[in-house]
Write an enzyme that holds these catalytic residues in place. Structure first.
Site, mmCIF file in Angstrom:
data_model
loop_
_atom_site.group_PDB
_atom_site.id
_atom_site.type_symbol
_atom_site.label_atom_id
_atom_site.label_comp_id
_atom_site.label_asym_id
_atom_site.label_seq_id
_atom_site.Cartn_x
_atom_site.Cartn_y
_atom_site.Cartn_z
ATOM 1 N N THR A 249 0.829 -1.211 0.000
ATOM 2 C CA THR A 249 0.000 0.000 0.000
ATOM 3 C C THR A 249 0.861 1.258 0.000
ATOM 4 O O THR A 249 0.598 2.216 -0.736
ATOM 5 C CB THR A 249 -0.918 0.067 1.236
ATOM 6 O OG1 THR A 249 -1.611 -1.151 1.369
ATOM 7 C CG2 THR A 249 -1.924 1.200 1.108
ATOM 8 N N HIS B 64 -8.449 -6.799 3.023
ATOM 9 C CA HIS B 64 -7.020 -7.098 3.205
ATOM 10 C C HIS B 64 -6.860 -8.570 3.551
ATOM 11 O O HIS B 64 -7.660 -9.133 4.281
ATOM 12 C CB HIS B 64 -6.440 -6.224 4.328
ATOM 13 C CG HIS B 64 -4.944 -6.228 4.359
ATOM 14 N ND1 HIS B 64 -4.206 -7.329 4.734
ATOM 15 C CD2 HIS B 64 -4.050 -5.261 4.039
ATOM 16 C CE1 HIS B 64 -2.914 -7.041 4.645
ATOM 17 N NE2 HIS B 64 -2.792 -5.797 4.223
ATOM 18 N N ASP C 115 -4.848 -0.582 -4.863
ATOM 19 C CA ASP C 115 -3.462 -0.287 -4.491
ATOM 20 C C ASP C 115 -2.457 -1.303 -5.029
ATOM 21 O O ASP C 115 -1.351 -0.959 -5.406
ATOM 22 C CB ASP C 115 -3.315 -0.080 -2.961
ATOM 23 C CG ASP C 115 -3.692 -1.308 -2.133
ATOM 24 O OD1 ASP C 115 -4.234 -2.284 -2.690
ATOM 25 O OD2 ASP C 115 -3.462 -1.275 -0.900
ATOM 26 N N HIS C 116 -2.867 -2.574 -5.084
ATOM 27 C CA HIS C 116 -1.952 -3.629 -5.555
ATOM 28 C C HIS C 116 -2.740 -4.924 -5.649
ATOM 29 O O HIS C 116 -3.915 -4.965 -5.295
ATOM 30 C CB HIS C 116 -0.753 -3.795 -4.617
ATOM 31 C CG HIS C 116 -1.155 -3.919 -3.168
ATOM 32 N ND1 HIS C 116 -1.722 -5.055 -2.653
ATOM 33 C CD2 HIS C 116 -1.131 -3.026 -2.150
ATOM 34 C CE1 HIS C 116 -2.005 -4.868 -1.377
ATOM 35 N NE2 HIS C 116 -1.674 -3.631 -1.044
HETATM 36 C C1 GP9 Z 1 -2.201 -0.884 6.467
HETATM 37 C C2 GP9 Z 1 -2.843 -1.030 5.159
HETATM 38 C C3 GP9 Z 1 -2.432 -2.311 4.510
HETATM 39 O O1 GP9 Z 1 -2.396 0.321 7.102
HETATM 40 O O2 GP9 Z 1 -2.641 0.070 4.358
HETATM 41 O O3 GP9 Z 1 -1.149 -2.285 4.020
HETATM 42 P P1 GP9 Z 1 -0.619 -3.420 3.045
HETATM 43 O O4 GP9 Z 1 -0.324 -4.636 3.876
HETATM 44 O O5 GP9 Z 1 -1.656 -3.698 2.018
HETATM 45 O O6 GP9 Z 1 0.612 -2.837 2.454
HETATM 46 MN MN MN Z 2 -2.691 -2.677 0.572
#
Ligand code: GP9
Ligand code: MN
Length: 612
Positions: free
Chosen positions: A290, A405, A464-465
């Protein structure tokens, strides 16, 4: 058998530990073998490293020798185990900066539990054997000459390994993009040693950075990256609020798709028709996930090949979007209901110019409104609206969602669709949490309308990914109805990107696009000139655009070709070309660009540049 048991302990330990390492290489790490030399090194390097280490034990006597062997085996195993868990989530190996992200540990506890495997305790079998045998037996007190020959032999084997690795993978040490190359050629432990040296080196880079380099890079960007003409949409959203929503782990394959016959993202699917929707938009993150995507968006610079740039270079000078927008009279803030130091955000957000970070302390977080990593997205948006209404206008705000997530947990009461049915629980549940986030976004749009903020805003949504890692390719292949090739895997790195401008129609855009392009695109929509900026993205609405999208590992996509895993693909036929000649010219530019970006970041070169 008896003969084996009676081998000196350092040899026995080398065999047992080496064999265990090799098993982990084969069963856990999914490493491709590209040529016979790599195959040989893949098998030998675990034993060479183990011999190098355990061979040192005979320099100690008595109990010290036993302790050296036993504790060494245990520590080595902890390193292997940590990498195993990390690999299950990231399909990658640990690097030093990631290890120093200790304050992330609390938040990843959930993920860690889901990454444990019932077979993990098996990693201790050789350690226990080594301990029992070494403590049962007298230690060896070799004559000095013998000690020296053993040391010499292990050093010779190590040097041979390091040199032959360069044969199996040319430019291994100079052109580092893939940690897998290191592990399979020189071994996990040598890789870690290399990584530590590399980090020490990068620290000294800032100290010795070449000030004059920045003008060379600025020339490169002006000639090769920036579009010459303004797009027709320049200034179309002037003075509007900019609301950016980072969609946790959402990939493009869920858009306009179904699971068990049901739409996965009904709201986003409708939004496609009411926005500029980029169907060939790629995430470009590396280990910083992220945070790397945030870095790309705010700076139009690439994240680092190793470690999260938010951590490694959290105190550099940047010319980031929040800072630029502040100068234009905007108020920049972030909403994210997590610990403020996660990904070192509290430090990095200052460097980027954010004025306010609404972190977890701004929210009422209870057991009922949380799941997985924390506050559920619906409650997150609902609780954010009151703050949003109070912000000075125009504002730039970034919302970072969390519910979708890994490991994609969701209570039954929040699941609107059935899970998928495959061997991967990760994938099965992914669809449900994606749907949950889709509903949260729908609800947020309603709230924006009710609060009167909607009409005068631009709302941008971006995945984001990836959410489904390479590790789950078998199950994902089952879902997509095909076997996933390296080419498909690259294509799966597409994430949704929407620019929704209330009152404007929008359209589906097919041009190649990436997170690197977000900054100039959004600034131009707001009517902000970027001719003095330095970044590697192009306005997505401009006609003359850069011809490729590059990934952090050196893979790339252009209109005609795709390059990944050292193979050049023809994009029409989606099949590998006989050799890589066609990809070479772009590959050179890709390397140049990634290097330039790294030079800026490692050398903190923006401190020498005047953006006015
Ligand atoms: C944590 C969230 C997740 O605050 O942004 O991060 P990631 O594990 O996807 O990099
Ligand atoms: Mn993320």
């Amino acid at each position: 058998m008896k003969k084996i048991i009676h081998l000196p302990i350092y040899i026995l330990a080398s065999i047992l530990f080496g064999f265990k390492t090799l098993l982990v290489y084969s069963l856990v790490f999914d490493m491709s073998i590209d040529n016979p030399m790599q195959a040989i090194l893949f098998v030998l390097n675990p034993f060479i490293s183990a011999f190098l280490f355990f061979g040192l034990s005979i320099w100690f006597k008595g109990i010290y020798q036993k302790l050296f062997v036993s504790i060494g085996a245990l520590l080595g195993t902890i390193i292997i185990w940590a990498n195993t868990m990390f690999y299950r989530d990231f399909t990658d190996f640990i690097t030093i900066p990631v290890m120093f992200q200790a304050n992330n540990a609390g938040d990843v506890t959930n993920s860690i539990f889901s990454l444990l495997h019932p077979s993990d305790p098996l990693l201790l079998i050789d350690v226990i054997l080594i301990m029992i045998i070494s403590f049962k037996r007298d230690t060896i007190t070799y004559v000095p000459k013998k000690k020296r020959s053993i040391l010499a032999l292990s050093v010779v084997m190590l040097v041979a390994n390091l040199l032959l690795a360069e044969v199996g993978r040319p430019n291994l040490y100079t052109n580092v993009f893939d940690r897998e190359d290191f592990v399979k050629n020189i071994g996990l432990f040598n890789y870690h040693v290399y990584d530590i040296a590399q980090q020490a080196f990068s620290t000294s880079q800032r100290a010795f950075a070449d000030e004059s380099k920045i003008s060379e890079i600025s020339d490169y960007v002006n000639q090769n990256v920036k579009s010459k003409d303004q797009s027709e949409l320049f200034g179309i959203a002037k003075d509007r609020n900019l609301i950016f929503i980072s969609l946790e782990s959402i990939q493009s394959f869920v858009i306009n798709n179904t699971v068990n016959g049901e739409e996965i993202t009904p709201f986003l699917n409708d939004l496609v028709g009411e926005s500029y929707y980029f169907e060939n938009f790629y995430h470009q993150v590396a280990q910083g996930k992220t945070s790397d995507s945030e870095f790309l968006v705010e700076n139009s610079l690439y994240p680092l090949p190793s470690g999260a740039v938010f951590f490694v270079r959290g105190q550099n000078e940047y010319n980031a979007m929040p800072e630029i927008l502040n100068q234009q009279g905007y108020y920049s803030s972030v909403f994210h209901a997590n610990n403020k130091s996660f990904w070192n955000r509290n430090i990095m957000y200052d460097a980027l110019g954010y004025k306010k970070f609404f972190d977890e302390t701004a929210y009422q977080i209870t057991e009922e409104n949380s799941v997985g990593w924390g506050l559920k997205d619906k409650s997150f948006f609902t609780q954010s609206i009151k703050y949003l209404q109070e912000l000075p206008k125009p504002f730039y705000t970034k919302f970072i969602t969390l519910t979708n997530h890994h490991p994609y947990e969701l209570g039954e009461e929040d699941a609107s669709i059935e899970p998928y049915d495959s061997e991967s629980t990760t994938l099965n549940h992914y669809f449900q949490t994606v749907r949950y986030t889709d509903e949260a976004i729908e609800q947020f749009f309603e709230q924006l309308k009710q609060s009167g903020l909607y009409d005068n805003s631009v709302i941008v949504l971006m995945g984001d990914h990836y959410g489904i890692s390479e590790y789950e390719n078998k199950a994902l292949g089952q879902y997509l109805g095909k076997e996933i090739t390296a080419y498909d895997h690259l294509q799966l790195q597409r994430v949704p990107f929407f620019i929704h401008i209330p009152g404007e129609e929008g359209k589906v855009m097919s041009e190649l696009a990436g997170q690197i392009d977000v900054k100039p695109t959004l600034l131009h929509l707001l009517g902000i000139d970027t001719s003095n900026d330095i970044g590697f993205g192009t306005d997505l609405f401009a006609d003359d655009r850069k011809e490729f999208i590059t990934f952090r590992d050196g893979s790339f996509i252009s209109d005609d070709y795709a390059y990944t895993k050292e193979t050049c693909y023809d994009r029409d036929s989606k099949s590998p070309l006989e050799d890589n000649t066609a990809c070479e010219p772009i590959k050179e530019k890709v390397m140049q660009e990634l290097n330039y970006s790294d030079e800026i970041v490692y050398g903190d070169l923006f401190r020498f540049y005047d953006f006015e």
